[in-house]
Each structure stands twice: as C-alpha cells, then as structure tokens.
Write an enzyme that holds these catalytic residues in place. Structure first.
Site, PDB file in Angstrom:
ATOM      1  N   ARG A   1       0.868  -1.006   0.024  1.00  0.00           N
ATOM      2  CA  ARG A   1       0.093  -0.150  -0.008  1.00  0.00           C
ATOM      3  C   ARG A   1       0.806   1.212  -0.135  1.00  0.00           C
ATOM      4  O   ARG A   1       2.075   1.202   0.283  1.00  0.00           O
ATOM      5  CB  ARG A   1      -0.839   0.065   1.332  1.00  0.00           C
ATOM      6  N   GLY A   2       0.500   2.358  -0.474  1.00  0.00           N
ATOM      7  CA  GLY A   2       0.878   3.660  -0.366  1.00  0.00           C
ATOM      8  C   GLY A   2       1.127   3.762  -2.206  1.00  0.00           C
ATOM      9  O   GLY A   2       1.323   2.980  -2.758  1.00  0.00           O
ATOM     10  N   ALA A   3       0.701   4.966  -2.406  1.00  0.00           N
ATOM     11  CA  ALA A   3       0.816   5.286  -3.937  1.00  0.00           C
ATOM     12  C   ALA A   3       2.051   4.800  -4.631  1.00  0.00           C
ATOM     13  O   ALA A   3       1.807   4.211  -5.549  1.00  0.00           O
ATOM     14  CB  ALA A   3       0.361   6.576  -4.159  1.00  0.00           C
TER      15      ALA A   3
ATOM     16  N   GLN B   1      -3.249   2.695  10.190  1.00  0.00           N
ATOM     17  CA  GLN B   1      -1.677   2.685   9.200  1.00  0.00           C
ATOM     18  C   GLN B   1      -0.907   3.527   9.995  1.00  0.00           C
ATOM     19  O   GLN B   1       0.262   3.232  10.069  1.00  0.00           O
ATOM     20  CB  GLN B   1      -1.772   3.237   7.851  1.00  0.00           C
TER      21      GLN B   1
ATOM     22  N   ASP C   1      -3.004  10.282  -2.476  1.00  0.00           N
ATOM     23  CA  ASP C   1      -2.845   9.346  -3.412  1.00  0.00           C
ATOM     24  C   ASP C   1      -3.469  10.076  -4.970  1.00  0.00           C
ATOM     25  O   ASP C   1      -3.098   9.440  -5.779  1.00  0.00           O
ATOM     26  CB  ASP C   1      -4.108   8.387  -3.260  1.00  0.00           C
TER      27      ASP C   1
ATOM     28  N   ASN D   1      -6.553  11.938   0.104  1.00  0.00           N
ATOM     29  CA  ASN D   1      -5.517  11.205   1.078  1.00  0.00           C
ATOM     30  C   ASN D   1      -6.345  10.454   2.001  1.00  0.00           C
ATOM     31  O   ASN D   1      -7.568  10.458   2.012  1.00  0.00           O
ATOM     32  CB  ASN D   1      -4.532  11.999   1.731  1.00  0.00           C
ATOM     33  N   LYS D   2      -6.071   9.432   2.954  1.00  0.00           N
ATOM     34  CA  LYS D   2      -6.468   8.691   3.856  1.00  0.00           C
ATOM     35  C   LYS D   2      -7.485   9.309   4.441  1.00  0.00           C
ATOM     36  O   LYS D   2      -7.046  10.737   4.983  1.00  0.00           O
ATOM     37  CB  LYS D   2      -5.458   8.148   4.739  1.00  0.00           C
TER      38      LYS D   2
END
Length: 360
Positions: free
Chosen positions: A48-50, A198, A239, A249-250
């Site tokens: 995960r993470g762009a 996260q 993202d 974003n998250k």
C-alpha cells in the site's frame, strides 16, 4: 526496516513484498507470482501507499508479461492489455497504479517492431527505472520539505506515507528521515488512522525502528497537540492531487487540515508528480474507494464491537480542499497557491529537466 517494501525477484519471476497487514507484530515476506496474487496484494493492502503500489504494479505486469508464451506481437499485446486492465481495477483512487501500468503499456507500443523477447527486456528496464526514480523522487521531496521546518520542530503526520509506502524514505516522512540524519531531532506525532490503523501499525513502527522520536496519538487528539503548541507543521502524503490543488488522502486528512488551519499550523501535501493529475480539475472528480464494513466493525477486535446490522460508511479517502493546504511538496520544488498555476509550472520544470537530460 532492513527489508525492501517491494522488490523484483527476476530469477523466480515474482514480486516480493513485505505483507503490511501483518505489521508490526510480524515481518512476513511474500512472493507474488500470479495476476490474482498481485491484484489481491494491492486490494487487500498487503502492499500500500501510492508510490509502492506503482512499483508493485510495474513489476507485476512485467512478471506476467514474461509468462506470455507467444512470438506474435498482436497476441502478446492483447494479453498484456487484458492483464494490465485487470491489475488496474484493484484500487481506483491511487493514480500511481494506472500511471505505472500505462507507462509500461507505452513501452510495449513503442517497441512494436521488435521481437517479443526484446519487448520483455524493455519492460524489465522500465520497471526497474520506475523504482529507481521513486527513490530519487522521495529523497528530493525530503530535501524540499526540510526547507519548510527547523531543528526541534514538532511534526504531525496521518496514515503512512513512509518507507513502507514507497521504495525508500517515504514522501511525508522523507523530511523527517533526512532531518534525523542531519541532527534536526524532530518530535513526531503519528495519528493512529482509523479504521485500518496505518499510523499505529506502520508509521509508529517504522519511525521508532529508525530511532525517530515518535509519539502515537488517537485521531481525535490532533487538535489537543496543536492547541498545546507541540506541532509546527503537518506533513501528509496523498493518492491523487487535482489540478486546483485539492488532494485525496487517507480518510481523516481533511479533518487534520481543518483543525490545523484553525490553529495556524501549515499543512504540506507531499506528492510525487506521478501523483498529480492535471486532467482532473478538482477534487470532486476523484473517485473515492469504499471499503468493507467489517474494517470498522470487526477488524482488530477480539469480538465484534458494533451492533449486528448497523449501517456503516467506510470511505478509504477524503479530499482536502486546496484552501487548507499551505504547499504541495514535489520532487521539483514546493507548489503554492494558486495551484492551477504553480502545478503547471512544476510540470514545465520537469519537462525542461527531461529535455536537458536527453540532450546531455
């Protein structure tokens, strides 16, 4: 943090990742060989993470292309596109996923006059280049971000935009890591980041492992630490950034930004240019992924913590309005409002450097 977040095992035709769903309790390295395994790893947040998703997708489509047993370009191309579109369906919000896959597809198209074996070699070179560029990009974001803070500052971050979300350094944590190397001694506050935690599982884990002074807080404590004067800047990843500077974003990032605006704390979005989408005018055009209800009601709990049958709204991301953002930190500098102009200027600088590199 001695392990690569994502790497290619070319000999065994696999993408190798740290399974981030097992952190921090267990460091488990898994190898992905099939399209289904790669798709699942992205969807289930094992990777995960762009930026890390982009690298995994590039290596993934290369691994799948290697297995395509044909010398006919048209057959190869059709199967490549089919597999590429399948991987691209795993997560809709992170633009790096489609960016990396489209970049790999352009390699296939650019080498249409060559043998399939030569195309596969070109895909290998491109996938490696995507990861090498990610490392350089994150370091440069760190250098530019470091100019926005001073030694001893308090920094708040949300979710995980650290080394676990990239190939190295992270985006939002890149200034923190570079500052640590140079004796800045930042005091970092990491939001836990409900519902997938996260911040608690990943950011607190990797910063502590790296010797950074990090304090974990619940999401609803960010206002308190800002009011106390303990936070001088907010660094978060994203993202997707729209052309006007709105940033997805998250979930919870927009809450942090609104609170920070009230307390006069600048919010900086750390975004590789690969994450900036000039074709999307505003944040209203960004598709927001909806996640399963069980992530809110059951995950991380020994017993279910919500009543059976209750309705659950679980968007993975929210969009922070550009008016709440003090700057967007890219590998080519810091963009400031109005973003419709400064982001275009950032891309002009990127294209200029690409020309100069080509001419050299």
């Amino acid at each position: 943090m001695d392990y690569d977040t994502v790497r290619l095992d070319d000999e065994n035709n696999a993408v190798v990742i740290i399974d981030q769903t097992k952190l921090p309790g267990k460091i488990e390295i898994i190898s992905l060989h099939t399209a289904q395994e790669i798709w699942n790893a992205i969807y289930l947040l094992q990777v995960r993470g762009a930026p890390a998703i982009g690298v995994a997708a590039a290596y993934g489509i290369y691994v799948l292309a290697k297995r395509m047993d044909t010398e006919d370009y048209d057959i190869f191309y059709r199967e490549f596109v089919r597999q590429k579109e399948y991987l691209d369906s795993s997560r809709p919000t992170a633009v790096n996923l489609s960016w990396a896959l489209n970049r790999m597809q352009r390699v296939v198209e650019a080498h249409s006059g060559e043998t399939v074996a030569q195309i596969k070699e070109a895909l290998h070179r491109e996938s490696v280049a995507i990861q090498e560029e990610d490392i350089w990009v994150c370091r440069m974001i760190g250098e530019h971000g470091l100019t926005l803070v001073k030694p001893g500052d308090g920094i708040l971050t949300h979710c995980n935009a650290g080394q676990l979300a990239t190939s190295k350094y992270g985006t939002a944590t890149a200034p923190i890591y570079l500052g640590e190397e140079r004796g800045y001694h930042f005091h970092v506050f990491a939001d836990e980041t409900r519902p997938l935690l996260q911040g608690a599982r990943l950011t607190a884990f990797e910063l502590q492992s790296s010797g950074v002074d990090v304090t974990l807080i619940c999401d609803n404590m960010s206002a308190t630490v800002m009011k106390n004067g303990w936070v001088n800047a907010v660094f978060v990843g994203c993202d997707r950034v729209a052309a006007n500077g709105d940033a997805a974003n998250k979930i919870g990032t927009s809450v942090v930004a609104a609170v920070a605006k009230y307390y006069g704390v600048p919010v900086y979005i750390c975004a590789p240019t690969s994450t900036i989408d000039l074709n999307t005018p505003t944040g209203a055009g960004i598709t927001i992924e909806q996640r399963p209800a069980e992530e809110v009601t059951e995950m991380w709990y020994k017993e279910r913590m919500a009543p059976e049958g209750v309705k659950v709204f679980n968007p993975a991301f929210d969009v922070t309005d550009h008016e709440l953002i003090a700057g967007i930190v890219t590998e080519y500098g810091v963009a400031r409002a109005p973003y419709t102009e400064s982001l275009v200027a950032i891309f002009a600088e990127k294209e200029k450097r690409a020309r100069e590199k080509k001419e050299a």
